[in-house]
Write a protein that holds these residues in place. Structure first.
Motif, PDB file in Angstrom:
ATOM      1  N   LEU A 562       0.833  -1.197   0.000  1.00 41.40           N
ATOM      2  CA  LEU A 562       0.000   0.000   0.000  1.00 41.40           C
ATOM      3  C   LEU A 562       0.870   1.250   0.000  1.00 41.40           C
ATOM      4  N   ARG A 563       1.886   1.269   0.846  1.00 45.98           N
ATOM      5  CA  ARG A 563       2.783   2.427   0.937  1.00 45.98           C
ATOM      6  C   ARG A 563       3.426   2.718  -0.416  1.00 45.98           C
ATOM      7  N   TYR A 564       3.967   1.678  -1.035  1.00 51.93           N
ATOM      8  CA  TYR A 564       4.689   1.886  -2.290  1.00 51.93           C
ATOM      9  C   TYR A 564       3.749   2.382  -3.382  1.00 51.93           C
ATOM     10  N   THR A 565       2.527   1.854  -3.379  1.00 54.41           N
ATOM     11  CA  THR A 565       1.538   2.291  -4.369  1.00 54.41           C
ATOM     12  C   THR A 565       1.282   3.782  -4.241  1.00 54.41           C
ATOM     13  N   MET A 566       1.046   4.239  -3.021  1.00 52.16           N
ATOM     14  CA  MET A 566       0.685   5.644  -2.823  1.00 52.16           C
ATOM     15  C   MET A 566       1.834   6.575  -3.194  1.00 52.16           C
ATOM     16  N   ARG A 583     -14.889  -2.498  -5.693  1.00 59.27           N
ATOM     17  CA  ARG A 583     -15.641  -2.507  -4.429  1.00 59.27           C
ATOM     18  C   ARG A 583     -16.387  -3.822  -4.199  1.00 59.27           C
ATOM     19  N   LYS A 584     -16.664  -4.547  -5.259  1.00 60.58           N
ATOM     20  CA  LYS A 584     -17.356  -5.829  -5.085  1.00 60.58           C
ATOM     21  C   LYS A 584     -16.415  -6.873  -4.490  1.00 60.58           C
ATOM     22  N   LYS A 585     -15.163  -6.813  -4.909  1.00 56.65           N
ATOM     23  CA  LYS A 585     -14.189  -7.812  -4.451  1.00 56.65           C
ATOM     24  C   LYS A 585     -13.248  -7.277  -3.378  1.00 56.65           C
ATOM     25  N   ASP A 586     -13.322  -5.965  -3.089  1.00 57.73           N
ATOM     26  CA  ASP A 586     -12.370  -5.325  -2.169  1.00 57.73           C
ATOM     27  C   ASP A 586     -10.939  -5.587  -2.617  1.00 57.73           C
ATOM     28  N   GLU A 587     -10.711  -5.365  -3.911  1.00 58.98           N
ATOM     29  CA  GLU A 587      -9.385  -5.578  -4.481  1.00 58.98           C
ATOM     30  C   GLU A 587      -8.925  -4.323  -5.205  1.00 58.98           C
ATOM     31  N   SER A 588      -7.612  -4.129  -5.242  1.00 57.24           N
ATOM     32  CA  SER A 588      -7.038  -2.970  -5.925  1.00 57.24           C
ATOM     33  C   SER A 588      -5.930  -3.428  -6.856  1.00 57.24           C
ATOM     34  N   THR A 589      -6.101  -3.188  -8.162  1.00 61.31           N
ATOM     35  CA  THR A 589      -5.046  -3.550  -9.112  1.00 61.31           C
ATOM     36  C   THR A 589      -3.810  -2.682  -8.886  1.00 61.31           C
ATOM     37  N   SER A 590      -4.016  -1.456  -8.387  1.00 60.98           N
ATOM     38  CA  SER A 590      -2.880  -0.567  -8.097  1.00 60.98           C
ATOM     39  C   SER A 590      -1.984  -1.179  -7.031  1.00 60.98           C
ATOM     40  N   VAL A 591      -2.609  -1.624  -5.926  1.00 52.71           N
ATOM     41  CA  VAL A 591      -1.824  -2.173  -4.815  1.00 52.71           C
ATOM     42  C   VAL A 591      -1.306  -3.567  -5.177  1.00 52.71           C
ATOM     43  N   GLU A 592      -2.073  -4.291  -5.974  1.00 52.49           N
ATOM     44  CA  GLU A 592      -1.629  -5.617  -6.401  1.00 52.49           C
ATOM     45  C   GLU A 592      -0.338  -5.522  -7.212  1.00 52.49           C
ATOM     46  N   ALA A 593      -0.212  -4.476  -8.033  1.00 49.20           N
ATOM     47  CA  ALA A 593       1.011  -4.284  -8.822  1.00 49.20           C
ATOM     48  C   ALA A 593       2.217  -4.102  -7.901  1.00 49.20           C
ATOM     49  N   SER A 594       2.010  -3.377  -6.796  1.00 48.03           N
ATOM     50  CA  SER A 594       3.116  -3.194  -5.840  1.00 48.03           C
ATOM     51  C   SER A 594       3.429  -4.498  -5.107  1.00 48.03           C
ATOM     52  N   ARG A 595       2.379  -5.286  -4.820  1.00 51.13           N
ATOM     53  CA  ARG A 595       2.628  -6.587  -4.187  1.00 51.13           C
ATOM     54  C   ARG A 595       3.446  -7.476  -5.126  1.00 51.13           C
ATOM     55  N   ASN A 596       3.134  -7.405  -6.427  1.00 50.59           N
ATOM     56  CA  ASN A 596       3.910  -8.176  -7.403  1.00 50.59           C
ATOM     57  C   ASN A 596       5.374  -7.748  -7.393  1.00 50.59           C
ATOM     58  N   PHE A 597       5.593  -6.461  -7.191  1.00 52.38           N
ATOM     59  CA  PHE A 597       6.964  -5.942  -7.115  1.00 52.38           C
ATOM     60  C   PHE A 597       7.681  -6.501  -5.883  1.00 52.38           C
ATOM     61  N   THR A 598       6.986  -6.533  -4.750  1.00 52.96           N
ATOM     62  CA  THR A 598       7.621  -7.095  -3.544  1.00 52.96           C
ATOM     63  C   THR A 598       7.926  -8.577  -3.743  1.00 52.96           C
ATOM     64  N   ASN A 599       7.025  -9.294  -4.410  1.00 54.74           N
ATOM     65  CA  ASN A 599       7.278 -10.716  -4.678  1.00 54.74           C
ATOM     66  C   ASN A 599       8.481 -10.890  -5.603  1.00 54.74           C
ATOM     67  N   LYS A 600       8.577  -9.987  -6.604  1.00 54.04           N
ATOM     68  CA  LYS A 600       9.719 -10.040  -7.532  1.00 54.04           C
ATOM     69  C   LYS A 600      11.029  -9.825  -6.762  1.00 54.04           C
ATOM     70  N   MET A 601      11.005  -8.836  -5.866  1.00 52.69           N
ATOM     71  CA  MET A 601      12.170  -8.554  -5.029  1.00 52.69           C
ATOM     72  C   MET A 601      12.545  -9.767  -4.184  1.00 52.69           C
ATOM     73  N   TRP A 602      11.544 -10.348  -3.579  1.00 52.92           N
ATOM     74  CA  TRP A 602      11.745 -11.507  -2.681  1.00 52.92           C
ATOM     75  C   TRP A 602      12.374 -12.675  -3.443  1.00 52.92           C
ATOM     76  N   ASN A 603      11.811 -12.969  -4.599  1.00 55.07           N
ATOM     77  CA  ASN A 603      12.304 -14.104  -5.383  1.00 55.07           C
ATOM     78  C   ASN A 603      13.708 -13.848  -5.921  1.00 55.07           C
ATOM     79  N   ALA A 604      13.977 -12.599  -6.322  1.00 52.59           N
ATOM     80  CA  ALA A 604      15.326 -12.261  -6.800  1.00 52.59           C
ATOM     81  C   ALA A 604      16.332 -12.404  -5.665  1.00 52.59           C
ATOM     82  N   ALA A 605      15.958 -11.936  -4.476  1.00 53.89           N
ATOM     83  CA  ALA A 605      16.854 -12.046  -3.322  1.00 53.89           C
ATOM     84  C   ALA A 605      17.113 -13.509  -2.974  1.00 53.89           C
TER      85      ALA A 605
END
Length: 907
Positions: A562-566, A583-605
């Motif tokens: 969330l922080r990185y997205t903002m 709002r139907k799913k309580d999901e955010s593609t904006s924040v999901e993109a940042s989560r994907n970035f953290t996962n990319k970082m994690w896997n690279a590390a």
């Protein structure tokens, strides 16, 4: 057992772990004696009644990014947290509780009421502080303040008494914003302007001499009962002949004058306006200029008083209907128009406020504003970012009116004034003499000296506007009026981060108060951030019901995401950001993109650590320059350029640009390219080449974690501890930020690598078009007339062979193409022509037939959607989302047609 990260990143567990570690180990506890230039930020104190909303999360993230960055730069940092006592909000909560119990505050008494208020604060007031902890803010919790704590209460008393003694606080009878629901004056910030569909009523006011009438228009007919004049613009030729005459006020029979005043808008209504000085701010000003009487027709609960004649006792909205009805019966109503206009609502009472004449306490603003203006004009202090807000701030300082600081509430700082009611028959009136003192004992001493031993004293029951204590916040929290070490070290503060909507309400009050009491501005910079807008680009608000709960997104994606997205969404200091949200799913593609970035970082590390032979960066050491290979020198150049770029951006509040630059370097240069480029060396037999690759990987990864820490504090802390095997005695949050090694930056090398990467990417795209399987090695021809480009391609030939799967003996780098003897598919990167010979690799005719079949299908879709959207019945009658879906599908089909035709032409 190999030291490494778990295969999956769990933000919930990781974030809770490090939040607890930072707090338990007092990592962010400030020390005035510590080395480094001080860098201090005081939190804009949220209401003690509040819950974390997206605005809080955005603002706190921006501050935390700055503070963590400055801490790692070696500054002696203090981020001071705290909450505001929120007089109206807390009182509303308690009044509601008492009402549910069948009583009210007047029945329980002030003392018991305040006991309940403090009990509520202890039990429920820590909610927002705990929610801020979930965000991972690096505040010094040991210095947490509350605007009604003992120290801040002392500061409020000192400020009030000093201002009063020096003639800058006075008691007077003026027009204020009045909330009938809470029965208190409210500040401008506690008023929300709402657009409403109302009416404009037109009435005739007969001229007293019988020669005709004037027509006035109003949105509040009930206030006509308090009219004391009718006004026209002196330049309005329609009314010049009647200026100075009088009209007889309908229903009341009062003779009132027709006056000329430039404040009258000739375009509003008929250009002739009724003047009610006791119930309208503009009318009040006109009344002051023309010495008009002020007739108050309203009680404090919103009902009409004895000055309203036959309408006495009626609620203001009931009276509105009845006044219109009576005017219509008597022939004074001309017409009623539908009219859209803004109405000020009490933010807490949720009802329209009434301008009301009332005896209140005021601060003389002009003397305080002058010093703040001088600091701004002479020294550009404070410095506004973005610069455009400087003018807004200056205009406020120039146009400020005296500040009403009293509130008719019990929860808050009780005004330190005692009335000598024995001088006015036991009652508090406008003429009752008073004494101002810091304590009850001091008040009695002063009163006895002034009025004699028999004096009777009653303390003013009102409390101070919460903005009075908030105005002292930057220095009262440091211990003022005492000369503390914190005040000496950390004041003035470095940066104020706040929203544009409170430049006047809070920023101007702080600069005026600080200028008066400390002789300097309370902060060097004021960073004004924008709004968080919803998925439809609309401002989030309670009334619209379109808020997004940050805690829900933290639970789903993690605080870091969330922080990185903002931060990443900020496209320039002060700009609004938009958050995509389903709002139907309580999901955010904006924040999901940042989560994907953290996962990319994690896997690279994880990959890097799996290939370091269980050594830390410190054990491996830094690579020697002479041993660096081409890819190593390239990534080190890109890393150092990114360090330079990041610091340059953050130093001038370009946080969004910094976050985007880090994203591109980490995801693109490091993960997608460098790691792929060194894989053969990590798995090869050349031990020296392998060790240099390991050293470079470890060095750059640790540097990335440091660069990224202010933006993604939790995941970087976790990876860094695993990578470095650091013990509990230290953490990433207090490590030094990377420094630029200028000698490692090689612009020519970076440009050369752009060409290599472009060639590899083009070959990969051509392979994909031809559907060549990943395991198949191909032949490739790279043609360029430039000696320099051919040299670059030759130097990077092994990278091209490995990443584009080209056979070593079948890679041709040439300056001139031979006459075509076989079919090829071609692409271009810069001035380099990239070709793949097709003989023996693919069946061209089969590929062409396949593409042609897909083209026919895509063209049919284009025709179908075009016909549907040409049908006016479909466009006009189908649901909006269905029509938009058809338009989107047409655009996608047209894109496919274009791509497929291009591929055919290349074949």
């Amino acid at each position: 057992m190999t030291v490494n990260l778990p295969s999956q990143y769990d933000p919930t567990e990781t974030e809770a772990k490090w939040q607890q570690y930072w707090e338990d180990h007092h990592v962010f506890k400030a020390d005035p004696d510590a080395p480094g230039e001080p860098y201090c930020v005081v939190i804009p104190p949220p209401n003690v009644t509040g819950s974390l909303h997206m605005g809080h999360a955005f603002e706190s993230t921006l501050i935390d990014t700055l503070v963590r960055y400055q801490r790692m730069q070696g500054r002696n940092t203090l981020w001071l947290p705290g909450t505001d006592h929120a007089s109206i909000a807390v009182q509303a909560i308690l009044d509601k509780q008492l009402k549910a119990e069948g009583t009210n505050r007047h029945e329980v008494g002030r003392e018991k009421f305040l006991e309940r208020a403090w009990k509520w604060k202890v039990e429920s007031g820590g909610k927002i502080a705990n929610q801020l902890r979930r965000l991972g803010v690096s505040v010094d919790w040991s210095r947490e303040r509350f605007t009604m704590d003992e120290g801040l209460s002392e500061a409020v008393l000192e400020a009030f008494v000093r201002l009063h003694d020096e003639g800058l606080i006075y008691r007077g009878h003026y027009l204020v914003n009045w909330c009938p629901e809470s029965q208190s004056a409210v500040s401008d910030l506690e008023v929300e302007q709402k657009e409403v569909q109302g009416h404009l009523w037109h009435f005739r006011y007969p001229l007293t001499d019988g020669s005709g009438y004037v027509e006035v228009a109003t949105t509040r007919p009930e206030t006509m009962l308090g009219d004391t004049a009718v006004a026209v613009n002196p330049e309005d030729d329609r009314y010049k002949s009647i200026i100075g005459k009088t009209v007889t006020l309908p229903l009341m029979g009062r003779e009132i004058p027709i006056i000329a005043d430039e404040l009258v808008d000739r375009e509003f209504g008929t250009g002739c306006v009724k003047v009610t000085p006791a119930h309208d701010p503009n009318d009040f000003e006109m009344g002051e200029r023309h010495q008009l009487p002020q007739i108050n027709i309203m009680n404090k609960d919103g009902s009409l008083n004895e000055n309203a004649g036959e309408f006495e006792g009626q609620d203001r909205f009931e009276a509105r209907k009845n006044v219109v009805k009576r005017l219509e019966e008597k022939g004074f109503l001309v017409k009623i128009e539908d009219y859209s206009h803004t109405v000020p609502y009490s933010d807490r009472g949720k009802v329209p406020v009434e301008p009301l004449m009332s005896t209140q306490w005021f601060v003389k603003i002009e003397p305080l504003a002058q010093f703040a203006l001088k600091c701004l004009d002479d020294n550009n202090s404070p410095d506004f970012v973005p610069e455009r807000w400087r003018k807004v701030y200056r205009d406020w300082l120039v146009n400020l009116k005296d500040w009403c600081i009293s509130r008719q509430l019990w929860w808050g700082h009780q005004i330190p004034a005692w009335y000598a009611v024995s001088e006015t028959n036991g009652d508090i009136t406008e003429k009752t003499p008073l004494v101002v003192a810091k304590t009850n004992e001091e008040a009695w001493k002063k009163a006895k000296a002034k009025f004699g031993e028999e004096v009777e004293l009653v303390r003013d029951p009102d409390v101070l506007d919460t903005w009075f204590s908030s105005g002292l916040w930057p220095f009262s929290t440091m211990g003022w009026p005492q000369q503390t070490q914190d005040l000496e070290t950390y004041y003035p503060t470095a940066t104020l981060v706040t929203g544009f909507d409170i430049i006047f309400f809070w920023v101007a009050r702080m600069t005026m108060m600080a200028g008066y009491f400390t002789g300097e501005m309370p902060f060097k910079d004021v960073y004004i951030h924008g709004l968080v807008r919803d998925e439809n680009n609309k401002k989030m608000s309670k009334s619209s019901g379109n808020g997004i709960d940050p805690l829900l997104l933290i639970n789903k994606y993690g605080s870091d995401s969330l922080r990185y997205t903002m931060v990443r969404e900020v496209a320039g200091a002060g700009q609004d950001i938009r958050l995509e949200y389903d709002r139907k799913k309580d999901e955010s593609t904006s924040v999901e993109a940042s989560r994907n970035f953290t996962n990319k970082m994690w896997n690279a590390a994880r990959f890097v650590m799996m290939n370091l032979d269980e050594q830390t960066p410190q054990q491996l050491g830094e690579p020697e320059t002479a041993q660096l290979e081409l890819a190593d020198r390239w990534i080190l150049s890109r890393f150092n350029r990114t360090v330079h770029q990041t610091c340059e951006y953050v130093d001038r509040y370009g946080l969004g640009e910094a976050a985007k630059g880090l994203y591109e370097f980490i995801w693109g240069d490091f993960c997608d390219w460098y790691i792929e480029l060194v894989k053969p060396r990590l798995q090869g037999d050349d031990s020296q080449s392998k060790r240099v690759a390991q050293q470079t990987l470890a060095f750059v990864l640790e540097g990335i974690l440091k660069l990224l820490h202010p933006f993604l504090p939790h995941i970087t802390e976790e990876i860094w501890h695993t990578l470095t095997q650091a013990g509990e005695e230290t953490c990433l949050a207090i490590q030094s930020y990377p420094r630029v090694d200028e000698s490692s930056i090689d612009r020519d090398l970076e440009e050369a690598f752009d060409l290599l990467i472009g060639a590899i990417r083009t070959l990969r795209n051509l392979r994909a078009e031809l559907e060549i399987k990943p395991g198949v090695r191909i032949a490739a021809i790279l043609q360029s007339e430039s000696d320099r480009e051919r040299a670059i391609l030759t130097q990077g030939a092994s990278y091209i062979e490995n990443l584009a799967r080209v056979s070593q003996e079948k890679l041709t780098i040439t300056g001139q193409l031979e006459a075509e003897s076989e079919k090829t598919i071609a692409g271009v990167v810069g001035t380099v022509q990239v070709l793949i010979p097709l003989s023996g690799v693919v069946d061209i005719d089969a590929i062409r037939a396949k593409i042609e079949r897909r083209l026919v299908k895509a063209e049919a879709e284009v025709k179908s959607y075009t016909n549907r959207l040409s049908n006016s019945n479909f466009v006009n009658k189908a649901p909006v989302d269905v029509v938009q879906g058809a338009r989107d599908a047409l655009a996608e089909a047209e894109t496919q047609v274009s791509i497929l035709k291009e591929r055919l032409s290349r074949l």
